[in-house]
Design a protein around this motif. Structure first.
Motif, PDB file in Angstrom:
ATOM      1  N   THR A  92     -20.545 -19.202 -66.852  1.00  0.00           N
ATOM      2  CA  THR A  92     -20.047 -17.857 -66.542  1.00  0.00           C
ATOM      3  C   THR A  92     -18.595 -17.724 -66.981  1.00  0.00           C
ATOM      4  OG1 THR A  92     -19.324 -18.505 -64.329  1.00  0.00           O
ATOM      5  CG2 THR A  92     -21.606 -17.740 -64.551  1.00  0.00           C
ATOM      6  N   PHE A  93     -18.003 -16.624 -66.602  1.00  0.00           N
ATOM      7  CA  PHE A  93     -16.579 -16.396 -66.812  1.00  0.00           C
ATOM      8  C   PHE A  93     -15.859 -16.558 -65.470  1.00  0.00           C
ATOM      9  CE2 PHE A  93     -18.712 -13.846 -70.071  1.00  0.00           C
ATOM     10  CZ  PHE A  93     -18.084 -14.287 -71.214  1.00  0.00           C
ATOM     11  N   GLN A  94     -14.695 -17.167 -65.512  1.00  0.00           N
ATOM     12  CA  GLN A  94     -13.890 -17.316 -64.302  1.00  0.00           C
ATOM     13  C   GLN A  94     -13.504 -15.936 -63.756  1.00  0.00           C
ATOM     14  OE1 GLN A  94     -13.307 -18.846 -61.746  1.00  0.00           O
ATOM     15  NE2 GLN A  94     -11.765 -20.428 -62.162  1.00  0.00           N
ATOM     16  N   THR A  95     -13.279 -15.861 -62.456  1.00  0.00           N
ATOM     17  CA  THR A  95     -12.824 -14.626 -61.817  1.00  0.00           C
ATOM     18  C   THR A  95     -11.469 -14.877 -61.147  1.00  0.00           C
ATOM     19  OG1 THR A  95     -14.043 -15.173 -59.791  1.00  0.00           O
ATOM     20  CG2 THR A  95     -15.169 -13.791 -61.429  1.00  0.00           C
ATOM     21  N   GLY A  96     -10.866 -13.774 -60.660  1.00  0.00           N
ATOM     22  CA  GLY A  96      -9.568 -13.883 -59.994  1.00  0.00           C
ATOM     23  C   GLY A  96      -8.393 -13.518 -60.881  1.00  0.00           C
ATOM     24  N   CYS A  97      -8.679 -12.976 -62.080  1.00  0.00           N
ATOM     25  CA  CYS A  97      -7.597 -12.579 -62.988  1.00  0.00           C
ATOM     26  C   CYS A  97      -7.277 -11.096 -62.805  1.00  0.00           C
ATOM     27  CB  CYS A  97      -8.004 -12.848 -64.440  1.00  0.00           C
ATOM     28  SG  CYS A  97      -8.227 -14.606 -64.820  1.00  0.00           S
ATOM     29  N   THR A  98      -6.106 -10.695 -63.267  1.00  0.00           N
ATOM     30  CA  THR A  98      -5.690  -9.291 -63.191  1.00  0.00           C
ATOM     31  C   THR A  98      -5.399  -8.765 -64.590  1.00  0.00           C
ATOM     32  OG1 THR A  98      -3.366  -9.933 -62.870  1.00  0.00           O
ATOM     33  CG2 THR A  98      -4.712  -9.553 -60.891  1.00  0.00           C
ATOM     34  N   GLY A  99      -5.461  -7.422 -64.726  1.00  0.00           N
ATOM     35  CA  GLY A  99      -5.155  -6.794 -66.008  1.00  0.00           C
ATOM     36  C   GLY A  99      -6.111  -7.181 -67.099  1.00  0.00           C
ATOM     37  N   THR A 100      -7.400  -7.298 -66.766  1.00  0.00           N
ATOM     38  CA  THR A 100      -8.385  -7.760 -67.740  1.00  0.00           C
ATOM     39  C   THR A 100      -9.192  -6.596 -68.294  1.00  0.00           C
ATOM     40  OG1 THR A 100     -10.143  -8.141 -66.134  1.00  0.00           O
ATOM     41  CG2 THR A 100      -8.537  -9.919 -66.458  1.00  0.00           C
ATOM     42  N   SER A 101     -10.100  -6.920 -69.221  1.00  0.00           N
ATOM     43  CA  SER A 101     -10.946  -5.905 -69.850  1.00  0.00           C
ATOM     44  C   SER A 101     -12.182  -5.586 -69.031  1.00  0.00           C
ATOM     45  CB  SER A 101     -11.375  -6.374 -71.249  1.00  0.00           C
ATOM     46  OG  SER A 101     -10.277  -6.504 -72.107  1.00  0.00           O
TER      47      SER A 101
END
Length: 795
Positions: free
Chosen positions: A168-177
């Motif tokens: 999967t893709f990691q989560t918990g990031c900001t300002g993403t697409s």
């Protein structure tokens, strides 16, 4: 360690700079596309329909698993920041290789593999761990869109067996697409990343199976049954066995089943089932998720989801064409089609605005239409106009609470006539030509009748009125039927040559008319131009560039030029007069012979001021009398100045004029000085330009008695301070000159000298540079802050 920490922080600052300094990187298109970032096998070049289960080898020496990260139908991009996540006890992140997407020379910004920074020895971002592969790259903007290509290939070491380990893709990031904090950011050079969706995958290196639907989404209207989706069940890693299939809806509502509900598969022999979706009329419109599952013995369940949309019963309104072009002499039509959506059925009423744009007429042939489920119906819009132009017409369709509006842009085409401006001079008894152009208002093909004898009108202009029609001109046009043909992107054009013959002296207006269309509906236009029927004439030219001066008791001479026009052949008598008896006039000849080959003659006129003449300004009048010109008598006048002097030597600064009068330091100013010799002797003099109290330039001149000379001197303002400066001219007295008060003169208008704008903030590159420098300084400060904490923790 301190140096390496700063390197990573600077890399992260560059990523944030991709958002904060949009002027450094070209921005993408304003209208964003929504693409997809997905995980796929090495054989895929576009994203699979649904998340795939990708087979891999058993663990062992050199057992690696390669995974592609693709972008599908995205807007333009110039980089990305993506973090993958899996179970490191099965797939251990090992490396990454940039793909084929065209972003020019790529720069790796972040490369953290399994939580280890491969671009330095400092810590990776907090969202990274032993389970993640974090890769960020920047480059130049892709040259076209949409973009479907390979971003990068991720490499994992296989350390254990698994039937379906999620990737999967990691989560918990900001300002993403991607919404929800998914760690996928696709950069485009602006402050906002490209909008994207994301799609994951699974890994299997055991005997297993996959579920591959033929579509990832479908739409089924209320009251319909859909049998279009099939589900392929392929064998993975030599699996042989029976797979039990099931399907459910969330939320409940649609009735779903899969036929058959079990398939037996083997390597090279895939199973195939059909999805049955029934949406009754009682099912609420909205989105549903259809979850398809597969089980086989003790193997873990595999599943895949399909998105189902149940539309609200409605209809669409479509004009064809929605850009309507037609000739002003005909009518234009557009087909107005309504179509059922979601099994809508009922009566639809169409209408036009109660007030139409001025000049436009429009109507609907049948404004009330019946519409059945899955059906379409059509009426026709008919429009015409009394004037050319562009109009926008709103068409409204109503059924109960449902209201839809569509716009039709209407362009009404016509032609217009054009002639070059100005009066056409025609010698009496001769013929001249005026071109009449026929042009379309837009891309247009038309046949125009123009300038027939009964379509030309001639009026004579008199002081007390107009004579219409007039026989003083004879007008005929060479072509009377013109075709305008527009091809490619070029509008057509045509023209006719109208011959105008002068038959009587005078001023006239010629009106040429044109028409197109049929007797039922025509378009008529006209163009007019002025004509002057003239005889040959002449003009008298006197000196105008300088002031003529003559001293008391002396003489000076000027040239009077007589110029013939239109091949005049005449012998013009020249008479002179002056406004004072104390000045006498003489001339070298009293006749000016003008011919077609020698149209100019020069008369030398000598002006003599007697010893008793008074100082002052006087008028010289020259009168010419011809026999064959029109008009025969012409006069011209000029002024001259009689000056008195008490000594034979007397120079005078007559005028001083700076230009321009407001400049920036470093610019040049032109100083124009007129010096006159009002004495009785020829003199050699030096003309000096003065700025304030400084002499900034000189020129030497020679002046005969009564002569004036114009001198220009350039003031180079570099080295002078800002402020207002008085400008002057000076001529030093010559030997024997007793009157020196008129040897210097200052301009009444000062010159403003302004300081140049040398502020660093005026440089367009300063602000972006300050922003980037600030980002790097902040990154360096963070490094200096965190390094002591790391040392304390290590102790």
């Amino acid at each position: 360690m301190k140096k390496l920490s700063i390197l990573l922080l600077i890399g992260l600052a560059i990523i944030s700079g991709l958002y904060s300094v949009p002027g450094i990187i070209p921005s993408a298109h304003a209208a964003n596309l929504v693409g997809k970032v997905c995980l796929a096998s090495t054989s895929d070049t576009v994203c699979p329909v649904t998340p795939p289960t990708i087979p891999g080898p058993l663990p062992g020496l050199s057992s690696f698993f390669l995974l592609r990260v693709l972008v599908n139908s995205s807007d333009s991009l110039n980089g990305w920041d993506i973090t993958l996540r899996t179970d490191h006890t099965v797939l251990n992140p090992a490396g990454v290789q940039i793909g084929t997407v065209n972003i020019g020379t790529a720069t790796e910004i972040v490369k953290c593999i399994g939580g280890v920074n491969k671009l330095g020895a400092s810590s990776c971002p907090s969202t990274d761990s032993v389970d993640t592969l974090h890769y960020a790259v920047s480059g130049s903007l892709t040259p076209s869109r949409p973009v479907t290509d390979l971003l990068f290939t991720a490499n994992f070491t296989i350390v254990a067996n698994s039937a379906n380990t999620p990737i999967t893709f990691q989560t918990g990031c900001t300002g993403t697409s991607v919404l929800g904090g998914v760690c996928v950011a696709i950069f485009n050079g602006s402050t906002t990343p490209d909008p994207e969706t994301s799609q994951t995958a699974k890994f299997s290196n055991q005997m297993y199976f996959d579920l591959v639907p033929s579509a990832g989404s479908l739409e089924v209207s209320k009251g319909d049954i859909d049998l279009t989706v099939t589900v392929l069940v392929p064998s993975l890693n030599s699996f042989t066995g029976t797979v039990n299939l099931g399907v459910s809806s969330s939320p409940v509502g649609p009735t779903v089943s899969i036929i058959p509900n079990s398939v037996t598969i083997a390597p090279g022999s895939d199973g195939l089932a059909e999805l049955n979706v029934t949406v009754t009329k009682t099912v609420a419109p909205g989105p549903y998720t259809l979850n398809i599952t597969g089980t086989s013995g003790s193997l873990p369940q595999n599943s895949v989801a399909i998105q189902l949309a149940v539309p609200t019963p409605d209809f669409t309104l479509t004009p064809t064409p929605n850009n309507l072009f037609f000739n002003i002499t005909v009518s234009g039509t557009s087909n107005i089609t309504i179509s059922s959506v979601g099994n809508f059925n009922g009566t639809v009423t169409l209408s036009l605005p109660p007030t139409l744009p001025q000049g436009l007429n429009a109507s609907l042939i049948n404004p009330v239409l019946k519409l059945s489920s899955k059906g379409t119906n059509m009426t026709r819009l008919v429009a015409n106009s009394t004037s050319a132009g562009t109009f926008t017409l709103n068409i409204t369709a109503t059924s109960g609470l449902l209201v839809h509006t569509s716009k039709v842009k209407i362009t009404v085409l016509d032609f217009f006539l054009h002639v070059n401006p100005g009066v056409l001079n025609v010698l009496n008894g001769t013929t001249a030509t005026r071109v009449v152009e026929v042009n379309p208002t837009s891309f247009y093909n038309v046949t125009v009748t123009v300038g027939k004898p009964d379509m030309i009108y001639i009026d004579q202009i008199l002081e007390n009125g107009i004579i219409a029609p007039s026989t003083g001109l004879l007008v005929s046009c060479s072509l009377n039927v013109l075709k305008i043909t527009s091809t490619g992107n070029t509008n057509g054009q045509n023209s006719t040559n109208c011959a105008i013959t002068g038959q009587a002296l005078g001023d006239y207006i010629v009106i040429v008319t044109a028409t197109s269309g049929s007797s039922g509906r025509t378009s008529n236009h006209a163009v007019s131009f002025q004509v002057a029927v003239i005889k040959p004439s002449y003009s008298i030219r006197l000196p105008t560039t300088s002031v003529t001066t003559v001293s008391v008791g002396s003489s000076t001479s000027i040239n009077v030029v007589i110029s013939g026009n239109h091949n005049l052949a005449d012998n013009v008598t020249i008479d002179l007069s002056v406004s004072t008896a104390s000045v006498s006039l003489s001339q070298n000849t009293t006749k000016a012979l003008l011919t077609s080959t020698s149209p100019n003659a020069t008369i030398l006129v000598t002006i003599t001021a007697s010893s008793t003449a008074q100082s002052g300004t006087y008028t010289l009048t020259v009168t010419g009398t011809g026999k064959f010109s029109n008009p025969p008598v012409i006069t011209a006048s000029t002024q001259f100045v009689v000056v008195a002097t008490t000594s034979p030597q007397d120079l005078e600064v007559y005028s001083v004029a700076p230009s321009p009068t407001s400049v920036t330091i470093g610019d040049d100013v032109t100083i124009t000085i007129i010096v006159r010799n009002i004495g009785k002797l020829a003199e050699n003099a030096t003309v000096i330009a003065i700025v304030g109290d400084q002499n900034i330039g000189t020129k030497n001149v020679t002046l005969s008695p009564g002569q004036n000379v114009t001198v220009t001197i350039t003031w180079h303002t570099s080295g002078f301070s800002g402020g207002a400066y008085m400008i002057g001219g000076k001529v030093p007295g010559v030997s024997g000159e007793s009157i020196l008060s008129n040897n210097i003169l200052r301009s009444a208008t000062p010159v403003s000298l302004n300081a140049a704008n040398t502020s660093i903030l005026s440089n367009p590159y300063t602000i972006p540079a300050i922003v980037v420098a600030a980002i790097i300084l902040v990154a360096g400060g963070l490094a200096l802050f965190f390094l002591p904490r790391r040392k304390i923790q290590s102790t």
